[in-house]
Design a protein around this motif. Structure first.
Motif, PDB file in Angstrom:
ATOM      1  N   HIS A   7       0.653  -1.432   0.091  1.00  0.00           N
ATOM      2  CA  HIS A   7      -0.324  -0.082  -0.051  1.00  0.00           C
ATOM      3  C   HIS A   7       1.125   0.833   0.308  1.00  0.00           C
ATOM      4  CE1 HIS A   7      -3.354   2.800   0.918  1.00  0.00           C
ATOM      5  NE2 HIS A   7      -2.999   2.371   1.768  1.00  0.00           N
ATOM      6  N   VAL A   8       1.006   2.369  -1.072  1.00  0.00           N
ATOM      7  CA  VAL A   8       1.737   3.315  -1.092  1.00  0.00           C
ATOM      8  C   VAL A   8       0.373   4.488  -0.672  1.00  0.00           C
ATOM      9  CG1 VAL A   8       2.533   5.058  -2.495  1.00  0.00           C
ATOM     10  CG2 VAL A   8       3.046   2.306  -2.729  1.00  0.00           C
ATOM     11  N   VAL A   9       1.311   5.159   0.463  1.00  0.00           N
ATOM     12  CA  VAL A   9       0.402   6.746   0.751  1.00  0.00           C
ATOM     13  C   VAL A   9       0.870   7.936   0.209  1.00  0.00           C
ATOM     14  CG1 VAL A   9      -0.458   8.328   2.465  1.00  0.00           C
ATOM     15  CG2 VAL A   9       0.329   5.165   3.227  1.00  0.00           C
ATOM     16  N   GLY A  10      -0.243   8.149  -0.504  1.00  0.00           N
ATOM     17  CA  GLY A  10       0.059   9.541  -1.748  1.00  0.00           C
ATOM     18  C   GLY A  10       0.303   9.338  -3.051  1.00  0.00           C
ATOM     19  N   THR A  11       0.666  10.139  -3.610  1.00  0.00           N
ATOM     20  CA  THR A  11       0.266  10.467  -5.009  1.00  0.00           C
ATOM     21  C   THR A  11       1.342  11.503  -5.877  1.00  0.00           C
ATOM     22  OG1 THR A  11      -1.837  11.549  -5.732  1.00  0.00           O
ATOM     23  CG2 THR A  11      -1.722   9.296  -5.525  1.00  0.00           C
ATOM     24  N   GLY A  12       2.134  12.188  -4.981  1.00  0.00           N
ATOM     25  CA  GLY A  12       3.166  12.658  -5.767  1.00  0.00           C
ATOM     26  C   GLY A  12       4.145  12.450  -6.415  1.00  0.00           C
ATOM     27  N   THR A  13       5.382  13.412  -5.749  1.00  0.00           N
ATOM     28  CA  THR A  13       6.411  13.485  -6.858  1.00  0.00           C
ATOM     29  C   THR A  13       6.669  12.014  -6.581  1.00  0.00           C
ATOM     30  OG1 THR A  13       6.751  15.743  -6.848  1.00  0.00           O
ATOM     31  CG2 THR A  13       9.087  14.167  -7.234  1.00  0.00           C
ATOM     32  N   ILE A  14       6.827  11.258  -6.110  1.00  0.00           N
ATOM     33  CA  ILE A  14       7.676   9.852  -4.660  1.00  0.00           C
ATOM     34  C   ILE A  14       6.894   9.310  -5.346  1.00  0.00           C
ATOM     35  CG2 ILE A  14       8.420   8.765  -3.320  1.00  0.00           C
ATOM     36  CD1 ILE A  14       9.854  11.611  -2.096  1.00  0.00           C
ATOM     37  N   GLY A  15       5.415   9.336  -5.183  1.00  0.00           N
ATOM     38  CA  GLY A  15       3.909   8.263  -5.230  1.00  0.00           C
ATOM     39  C   GLY A  15       3.571   7.793  -5.771  1.00  0.00           C
ATOM     40  N   GLU A  16       3.130   8.162  -7.216  1.00  0.00           N
ATOM     41  CA  GLU A  16       2.998   8.188  -8.429  1.00  0.00           C
ATOM     42  C   GLU A  16       3.669   7.651  -9.108  1.00  0.00           C
ATOM     43  OE1 GLU A  16       2.333   9.349 -12.434  1.00  0.00           O
ATOM     44  OE2 GLU A  16       3.319  10.199 -11.190  1.00  0.00           O
ATOM     45  N   PRO A  17       5.009   7.602  -9.068  1.00  0.00           N
ATOM     46  CA  PRO A  17       6.175   6.986 -10.086  1.00  0.00           C
ATOM     47  C   PRO A  17       6.046   5.441  -9.496  1.00  0.00           C
ATOM     48  CG  PRO A  17       7.295   9.033  -9.493  1.00  0.00           C
ATOM     49  CD  PRO A  17       6.203   9.050  -9.346  1.00  0.00           C
ATOM     50  N   LEU A  18       6.530   5.876  -7.944  1.00  0.00           N
ATOM     51  CA  LEU A  18       6.312   4.274  -7.450  1.00  0.00           C
ATOM     52  C   LEU A  18       5.557   3.246  -8.092  1.00  0.00           C
ATOM     53  CD1 LEU A  18       8.473   2.527  -5.195  1.00  0.00           C
ATOM     54  CD2 LEU A  18       6.894   3.958  -3.667  1.00  0.00           C
ATOM     55  N   ILE A  19       4.095   3.994  -7.699  1.00  0.00           N
ATOM     56  CA  ILE A  19       2.623   2.829  -7.714  1.00  0.00           C
ATOM     57  C   ILE A  19       2.913   2.372  -9.580  1.00  0.00           C
ATOM     58  CG2 ILE A  19       0.521   3.091  -8.311  1.00  0.00           C
ATOM     59  CD1 ILE A  19       0.168   5.509  -6.622  1.00  0.00           C
ATOM     60  N   GLY A  20       3.490   3.401  -9.704  1.00  0.00           N
ATOM     61  CA  GLY A  20       3.724   2.981 -11.404  1.00  0.00           C
ATOM     62  C   GLY A  20       4.838   2.044 -11.300  1.00  0.00           C
ATOM     63  N   LEU A  21       5.791   1.803 -10.800  1.00  0.00           N
ATOM     64  CA  LEU A  21       6.545   1.135 -11.232  1.00  0.00           C
ATOM     65  C   LEU A  21       6.677  -0.386 -10.282  1.00  0.00           C
ATOM     66  CD1 LEU A  21       9.750   0.412 -11.515  1.00  0.00           C
ATOM     67  CD2 LEU A  21      10.360   1.760  -8.791  1.00  0.00           C
ATOM     68  N   LEU A  22       6.111  -0.651  -9.074  1.00  0.00           N
ATOM     69  CA  LEU A  22       5.264  -1.208  -8.395  1.00  0.00           C
ATOM     70  C   LEU A  22       4.606  -2.751  -9.124  1.00  0.00           C
ATOM     71  CD1 LEU A  22       4.901  -0.190  -5.495  1.00  0.00           C
ATOM     72  CD2 LEU A  22       6.981  -1.630  -5.415  1.00  0.00           C
ATOM     73  N   CYS A  23       3.330  -1.775 -10.337  1.00  0.00           N
ATOM     74  CA  CYS A  23       2.221  -1.999 -11.182  1.00  0.00           C
ATOM     75  C   CYS A  23       3.157  -3.491 -12.154  1.00  0.00           C
ATOM     76  CB  CYS A  23       1.573  -2.045 -11.915  1.00  0.00           C
ATOM     77  SG  CYS A  23       0.476  -0.690 -10.283  1.00  0.00           S
ATOM     78  N   THR A  24       3.625  -2.436 -12.615  1.00  0.00           N
ATOM     79  CA  THR A  24       5.044  -2.668 -13.654  1.00  0.00           C
ATOM     80  C   THR A  24       5.742  -4.242 -13.477  1.00  0.00           C
ATOM     81  OG1 THR A  24       5.203  -0.576 -14.759  1.00  0.00           O
ATOM     82  CG2 THR A  24       7.308  -2.926 -15.732  1.00  0.00           C
ATOM     83  N   MET A  25       6.186  -4.349 -11.486  1.00  0.00           N
ATOM     84  CA  MET A  25       7.355  -5.031 -11.558  1.00  0.00           C
ATOM     85  C   MET A  25       6.546  -5.947 -10.626  1.00  0.00           C
ATOM     86  SD  MET A  25       9.800  -4.562 -12.916  1.00  0.00           S
ATOM     87  CE  MET A  25      11.377  -5.455 -12.286  1.00  0.00           C
ATOM     88  N   ARG A  26       4.888  -5.852 -10.758  1.00  0.00           N
ATOM     89  CA  ARG A  26       4.569  -6.640  -9.549  1.00  0.00           C
ATOM     90  C   ARG A  26       5.123  -8.499  -9.539  1.00  0.00           C
ATOM     91  NH1 ARG A  26      -1.813  -5.586  -9.027  1.00  0.00           N
ATOM     92  NH2 ARG A  26      -1.499  -5.243 -10.805  1.00  0.00           N
ATOM     93  N   GLU A  27       5.053  -9.167 -10.806  1.00  0.00           N
ATOM     94  CA  GLU A  27       4.622 -10.513 -10.997  1.00  0.00           C
ATOM     95  C   GLU A  27       6.635 -11.035 -10.514  1.00  0.00           C
ATOM     96  OE1 GLU A  27       4.091 -12.098 -13.784  1.00  0.00           O
ATOM     97  OE2 GLU A  27       2.967 -11.732 -15.046  1.00  0.00           O
ATOM     98  N   GLU A  28       7.100 -10.028 -11.259  1.00  0.00           N
ATOM     99  CA  GLU A  28       8.882 -10.053 -10.734  1.00  0.00           C
ATOM    100  C   GLU A  28       8.905 -10.439  -8.914  1.00  0.00           C
ATOM    101  OE1 GLU A  28       7.069  -8.361 -13.602  1.00  0.00           O
ATOM    102  OE2 GLU A  28       8.863  -8.420 -14.966  1.00  0.00           O
TER     103      GLU A  28
END
Length: 172
Positions: A7-28
């Protein structure tokens, strides 16, 4: 074993790209689900929120924000309390991580959860710089502060040049 949820809290400069990275790398990464909390339903953030949802992340919203998100055409999936309860790891990307630690996370820590905050949150937990102090982390560390990008970069330079890749501190 239960689902592996981050669970990521926040969607700013750090949060939004982190959420995207976690989604992209979910399987790995062996993750079952990525959830995130966006506090305010803002028109200027609609495309970013829809973007991470389209990547597979699930929006958790406070009860009072559900209607506002729905008015923007964004449907939250779960409550913030449900997202926090099901998460194995909670990553706080807000400037109020220490406040959240005291008011929210401390009560969840007994559930074997791990908590990570950004570099500006001094005192959140054990400071960590990837590749520099990996050995300092232990299974007992529930609260980790990932040091700032500046600290990471300076640490790498000192480690590489000043310490000869950790082998010889004489260069300092």
């Amino acid at each position: 074993m239960g689902k592996k949820v981050v669970h990521v809290v926040g969607t700013g400069t750090i949060g939004e790209p982190l959420i995207g990275l976690l989604c992209t790398m979910r399987e790995e990464l062996g993750l079952d689900e990525i959830t995130f909390h966006k506090k305010s339903a803002l028109l200027e953030d609609r495309s970013k929120v829809k973007g991470v949802i389209s990547m597979g992340a699930k929006l958790a919203a406070d009860d009072q924000a559900w209607t506002a998100f729905n008015e923007l055409g964004i449907s939250p999936t779960l409550s913030v309390s449900a997202a926090l309860e099901q998460a194995a790891v909670i990553i706080d990307c807000t400037p109020v991580g220490n406040e959240n630690k005291t008011s929210i996370y401390a009560g969840l820590a007994d559930g074997q959860k791990g908590f990570i905050a950004q570099g500006s949150e001094f005192g959140f937990g054990k400071p960590y710089a990837r590749g520099i102090n990996d050995d300092a982390l232990t299974p007992d560390d529930k609260f980790i502060q990932v040091v700032s990008c500046n600290t990471h970069n300076l640490s790498v330079l000192i480690h590489t040049l000043g310490m000869n890749n950790g082998q010889k501190p004489g260069n300092l």
